[in-house]
Motif scaffolding. Structure first.
Motif, PDB file in Angstrom:
ATOM      1  N   VAL A 265      -6.929  -1.704   3.847  1.00 37.71           N
ATOM      2  CA  VAL A 265      -7.184  -1.259   5.212  1.00 37.71           C
ATOM      3  C   VAL A 265      -6.028  -1.571   6.164  1.00 37.71           C
ATOM      4  CG1 VAL A 265      -9.664  -1.510   4.875  1.00 37.71           C
ATOM      5  CG2 VAL A 265      -8.382  -3.377   5.925  1.00 37.71           C
TER       6      VAL A 265
ATOM      7  N   SER B  25     -14.447   4.011  -1.539  1.00 34.50           N
ATOM      8  CA  SER B  25     -14.674   3.304  -2.801  1.00 34.50           C
ATOM      9  C   SER B  25     -15.908   3.848  -3.526  1.00 34.50           C
ATOM     10  CB  SER B  25     -14.832   1.809  -2.531  1.00 34.50           C
ATOM     11  OG  SER B  25     -15.113   1.103  -3.718  1.00 34.50           O
TER      12      SER B  25
ATOM     13  N   LYS C 164     -10.832   0.816  -4.290  1.00 34.43           N
ATOM     14  CA  LYS C 164     -10.912   0.258  -2.938  1.00 34.43           C
ATOM     15  C   LYS C 164      -9.521   0.270  -2.303  1.00 34.43           C
ATOM     16  CE  LYS C 164     -13.291  -1.901   0.307  1.00 34.43           C
ATOM     17  NZ  LYS C 164     -13.833  -3.240   0.070  1.00 34.43           N
ATOM     18  N   PRO C 165      -9.324   1.059  -1.246  1.00 37.04           N
ATOM     19  CA  PRO C 165      -8.008   1.114  -0.599  1.00 37.04           C
ATOM     20  C   PRO C 165      -7.773  -0.087   0.316  1.00 37.04           C
ATOM     21  CG  PRO C 165      -9.531   2.534   0.553  1.00 37.04           C
ATOM     22  CD  PRO C 165     -10.291   1.964  -0.617  1.00 37.04           C
TER      23      PRO C 165
ATOM     24  N   HIS D   9      -8.870   8.753   5.756  1.00 35.89           N
ATOM     25  CA  HIS D   9      -9.101   9.067   4.345  1.00 35.89           C
ATOM     26  C   HIS D   9      -7.884   9.727   3.696  1.00 35.89           C
ATOM     27  CE1 HIS D   9     -13.300   7.902   3.682  1.00 35.89           C
ATOM     28  NE2 HIS D   9     -13.430   8.104   4.983  1.00 35.89           N
TER      29      HIS D   9
ATOM     30  N   PHE E 191      -5.781   6.809   2.831  1.00 37.80           N
ATOM     31  CA  PHE E 191      -6.351   6.149   1.661  1.00 37.80           C
ATOM     32  C   PHE E 191      -5.986   6.907   0.383  1.00 37.80           C
ATOM     33  CE2 PHE E 191     -10.186   4.171   4.094  1.00 37.80           C
ATOM     34  CZ  PHE E 191      -9.367   3.158   4.561  1.00 37.80           C
TER      35      PHE E 191
ATOM     36  N   ALA F  49     -13.271   2.601   4.193  1.00 34.20           N
ATOM     37  CA  ALA F  49     -12.801   2.119   2.894  1.00 34.20           C
ATOM     38  C   ALA F  49     -13.960   1.959   1.915  1.00 34.20           C
ATOM     39  CB  ALA F  49     -12.060   0.794   3.060  1.00 34.20           C
TER      40      ALA F  49
END
Length: 274
Positions: A261, A252, A258-259, A20, A23, A248
């Motif tokens: 991956v 979100s 939305k990152p 995270h 992210f 992810a």
């Protein structure tokens, strides 16, 4: 700065804080995400204390996913069907529960160009891990999903639960009774790999074209994936992508973005091989 947690016991091994944090960096989000060990009898009180401190959300890992389900004021349909929650959001004094595990699995399979539509899927295990991925798999419109389990009645219960919702392409059997025709995809949702074992399924259910997926991940091939290799298939996927994928989805839900991956997956793979 918004605060998030992953609650579990044990929790020291969790890769969620790293995931995270990566992210957040890649999406320009400011947040603090930490792992927190929770005593077995203090889950509800720990979550409530975190909410009182202004916490925005939390991931839930073993052994608290069922308790998180009970704690939530509102549940998504997939969380209800999974019977477990791995993502909590705290909004306007309400607790919202979701389960992103199945989405993480499906998206990892699709990322590996695995075709699930009209596929014959063998799902090994009928516990919480299996239960959490059935609905997302069904949404991909496979021809059939066979749930194999040591205790057949547990697999039958899952089939009945989803059949009641109109899904007729599920069936149950014991490990030894798996249809001898090769499947397109075999997913190991048992914990057997953690103990160095594999479910006792017949070798004939796998061929060179079968995609084998183990929800467990390791720096080397898991016992299940090693068995798959010995049967002649080279299409092997472990659960690391599922881990990052479900994270992810949680990210979100919380942040509205939305990152990617892949960069995080590459970093984790590198760490695991050192």
């Amino acid at each position: 700065m918004d605060n998030y947690r992953v609650f579990g016991n044990p929790i020291k091994q969790s890769r969620s804080p790293f995931i995270h944090q990566q992210f957040a960096l890649s999406t320009n989000q400011e947040l603090d995400y930490q792992a927190q060990l929770v005593e077995l009898d203090q889950f509800a009180s720990t979550v409530k204390e975190f909410i009182a401190q202004g916490g925005k959300g939390a991931n839930i890992t073993v052994p608290f996913k069922e308790q998180a389900l009970e704690l939530a004021d509102h549940l998504t349909e997939r969380a209800k069907l999974a019977g477990a929650v791995n993502t909590l959001s705290f909004i306007d004094d309400k607790v919202y529960g979701d389960n992103t595990d199945g989405l993480g699995l499906v998206q990892d399979l699709l990322r590996h160009q695995v075709s699930l539509k009209q596929a014959r899927i063998l799902l090994l295990g009928a516990g919480g891990a299996a239960k959490g991925v059935i609905l997302p798999l069904l949404e991909q419109q496979p021809t059939e999903i066979v749930i194999a389990n040591r205790t057949v009645s547990k697999a039958e219960q899952l089939c009945q639960q989803f059949s009641a919702l109109g899904h007729s392409n599920l069936s149950a059997c014991g490990f030894n009774d798996v249809n001898e025709q090769a499947f397109d995809v075999i997913i190991n949702a048992t914990s057997a790999s953690l103990s160095g074992n594999i479910p006792s399924i017949p070798n004939s259910c796998i061929d060179a074209n079968t995609v084998c997926y183990d929800m467990v991940y390791a720096s080397e091939l898991t016992p299940f994936l090693q068995w798959a290799t010995e049967q002649g298939t080279e299409k092997l996927i472990d659960g690391l992508g599922m881990l990052v994928g479900q994270a992810a989805e949680s990210f979100s839900i919380w942040r509205g973005v939305k990152p990617q991956v892949e960069p995080v997956l590459e970093d984790l793979r590198t760490q695991m091989t050192k």
